[in-house]
Design a protein around this motif. Structure first.
Motif, mmCIF file in Angstrom:
data_model
loop_
_atom_site.group_PDB
_atom_site.id
_atom_site.type_symbol
_atom_site.label_atom_id
_atom_site.label_comp_id
_atom_site.label_asym_id
_atom_site.label_seq_id
_atom_site.Cartn_x
_atom_site.Cartn_y
_atom_site.Cartn_z
ATOM 1 N N GLY A 54 32.098 58.999 21.366
ATOM 2 C CA GLY A 54 32.342 59.496 22.721
ATOM 3 C C GLY A 54 33.787 59.703 23.121
ATOM 4 O O GLY A 54 34.068 60.275 24.171
ATOM 5 N N LEU A 55 34.744 59.251 22.265
ATOM 6 C CA LEU A 55 36.150 59.412 22.619
ATOM 7 C C LEU A 55 37.005 59.345 21.349
ATOM 8 O O LEU A 55 36.989 58.333 20.652
ATOM 9 N N PRO A 56 37.762 60.406 21.047
ATOM 10 C CA PRO A 56 38.608 60.375 19.844
ATOM 11 C C PRO A 56 39.844 59.509 20.094
ATOM 12 O O PRO A 56 40.723 59.882 20.853
ATOM 13 N N LEU A 57 39.891 58.333 19.482
ATOM 14 C CA LEU A 57 40.922 57.356 19.815
ATOM 15 C C LEU A 57 42.327 57.816 19.457
ATOM 16 O O LEU A 57 43.265 57.617 20.229
ATOM 17 N N GLN A 58 42.490 58.410 18.296
ATOM 18 C CA GLN A 58 43.836 58.836 17.893
ATOM 19 C C GLN A 58 44.389 59.853 18.883
ATOM 20 O O GLN A 58 45.524 59.741 19.358
ATOM 21 N N VAL B 101 44.473 60.040 34.928
ATOM 22 C CA VAL B 101 43.010 60.089 34.866
ATOM 23 C C VAL B 101 42.578 60.675 33.531
ATOM 24 O O VAL B 101 43.028 61.756 33.126
ATOM 25 N N LEU B 102 41.686 59.950 32.871
ATOM 26 C CA LEU B 102 41.198 60.347 31.565
ATOM 27 C C LEU B 102 39.770 60.881 31.702
ATOM 28 O O LEU B 102 38.880 60.156 32.146
ATOM 29 N N GLY B 103 39.577 62.143 31.355
ATOM 30 C CA GLY B 103 38.254 62.754 31.364
ATOM 31 C C GLY B 103 37.831 63.093 29.945
ATOM 32 O O GLY B 103 38.681 63.358 29.090
ATOM 33 N N SER B 104 36.545 63.080 29.688
ATOM 34 C CA SER B 104 36.067 63.398 28.351
ATOM 35 C C SER B 104 34.669 63.991 28.426
ATOM 36 O O SER B 104 33.923 63.739 29.378
ATOM 37 N N SER C 145 34.540 58.612 33.862
ATOM 38 C CA SER C 145 33.269 58.639 33.126
ATOM 39 C C SER C 145 32.533 57.328 33.341
ATOM 40 O O SER C 145 33.145 56.257 33.344
ATOM 41 N N ALA C 146 31.213 57.437 33.485
ATOM 42 C CA ALA C 146 30.377 56.239 33.601
ATOM 43 C C ALA C 146 29.896 55.743 32.244
ATOM 44 O O ALA C 146 29.167 54.758 32.163
ATOM 45 N N SER C 147 30.313 56.412 31.165
ATOM 46 C CA SER C 147 29.826 56.064 29.828
ATOM 47 C C SER C 147 30.299 54.681 29.395
ATOM 48 O O SER C 147 31.508 54.442 29.273
ATOM 49 N N PRO C 148 29.362 53.766 29.119
ATOM 50 C CA PRO C 148 29.785 52.450 28.631
ATOM 51 C C PRO C 148 30.462 52.537 27.266
ATOM 52 O O PRO C 148 31.323 51.729 26.936
ATOM 53 N N ARG C 149 30.095 53.540 26.470
ATOM 54 C CA ARG C 149 30.695 53.695 25.142
ATOM 55 C C ARG C 149 32.173 54.072 25.252
ATOM 56 O O ARG C 149 33.010 53.568 24.510
ATOM 57 N N ARG C 150 32.491 54.951 26.211
ATOM 58 C CA ARG C 150 33.910 55.321 26.385
ATOM 59 C C ARG C 150 34.716 54.120 26.885
ATOM 60 O O ARG C 150 35.851 53.906 26.451
ATOM 61 N N SER C 151 34.130 53.343 27.785
ATOM 62 C CA SER C 151 34.820 52.142 28.262
ATOM 63 C C SER C 151 35.091 51.173 27.107
ATOM 64 O O SER C 151 36.189 50.614 26.986
ATOM 65 N N LEU D 69 35.435 51.876 23.939
ATOM 66 C CA LEU D 69 36.457 52.419 23.045
ATOM 67 C C LEU D 69 37.851 52.235 23.633
ATOM 68 O O LEU D 69 38.794 51.903 22.919
ATOM 69 N N LEU D 70 38.006 52.437 24.943
ATOM 70 C CA LEU D 70 39.314 52.232 25.571
ATOM 71 C C LEU D 70 39.717 50.759 25.531
ATOM 72 O O LEU D 70 40.887 50.423 25.304
ATOM 73 N N GLN D 71 38.744 49.862 25.733
ATOM 74 C CA GLN D 71 39.035 48.428 25.635
ATOM 75 C C GLN D 71 39.460 48.065 24.212
ATOM 76 O O GLN D 71 40.337 47.219 24.008
ATOM 77 N N GLN D 72 38.858 48.736 23.237
ATOM 78 C CA GLN D 72 39.167 48.477 21.829
ATOM 79 C C GLN D 72 40.646 48.703 21.532
ATOM 80 O O GLN D 72 41.244 47.987 20.724
#
Length: 198
Positions: A171-175, A65-68, A8-14, A16-19
């Protein structure tokens, strides 16, 4: 452990994963996102997440690979990204004072194997005035977002109630993402820093 790739090119998903402490590379998937005839919103969102993950997995062997995918759904109708200013205004007027669903699916692929989960969050907007809708659209924030708003940005002031996963609306359910990664042999906490001395 296998390297992680975000399809994904979404900066929001990136963000959240960094979080949650993940180290990953980004390889956006190029797939056809047209809904199938008669396809439900739930099926559509989960299918796209899986197709994104599998498309990149085919090119990146030996990785996880993580897709969303995220869709805003109002009365059974999928509200995608607005085509222009007028469509964004129309969407926001429709969401004003109403409850809608934000459906976010996450999928993890390794080779041809793929696991996925769908998370649905209920979001209610307060009544919106036309002048604030127009000011919001003029800000540019709605233009690259499903349903024409971002809860993590200026659009957060429109939300009067939320039942479910806040991160899924972003943009990404963390749990659920962490659970899928753990099931794939990659518990996210193994990369967390430790401030405790030995």
């Amino acid at each position: 452990m296998a390297p992680i790739v975000l399809a994904s090119a979404s900066p929001r998903r990136s963000e959240l994963l960094q979080q949650i402490g993940l180290v990953f590379t980004v390889q956006p998937a190029d797939i056809d996102e047209t809904p199938e005839s008669g396809e439900s919103a739930e099926h559509y969102v989960e299918r796209l997440a899986r197709e994104k993950a599998l498309a990149v997995s085919a090119k990146e062997p030996g990785t996880l690979v993580l897709g969303s995918d995220t869709s805003v759904v109002l009365n059974g109708t999928i509200l995608g990204k607005p085509a222009g200013k007028d469509e964004a205004i129309t969407m926001l007027r429709a969401l004003s004072g109403a409850t809608h669903q934000v459906m976010t699916a996450v999928a993890i692929a390794s080779g041809e194997h793929c696991e996925s989960l769908l998370v649905t969050t209920e979001v209610r907007f307060r009544a919106l005035a036309d002048d604030e809708i127009e000011a919001y659209v003029a800000s540019g924030e709605p233009m690259d977002k499903a349903g024409s708003y971002g809860i993590q940005g200026l659009g957060g002031i429109f939300v009067s109630e939320l039942r479910g996963s806040y991160s899924a609306v972003v943009g990404l359910p963390l749990q659920e993402t962490a659970a899928l990664l753990a099931d794939a042999g990659y518990p996210v906490w193994v990369n967390w820093p430790s401030s405790m001395e030995n």
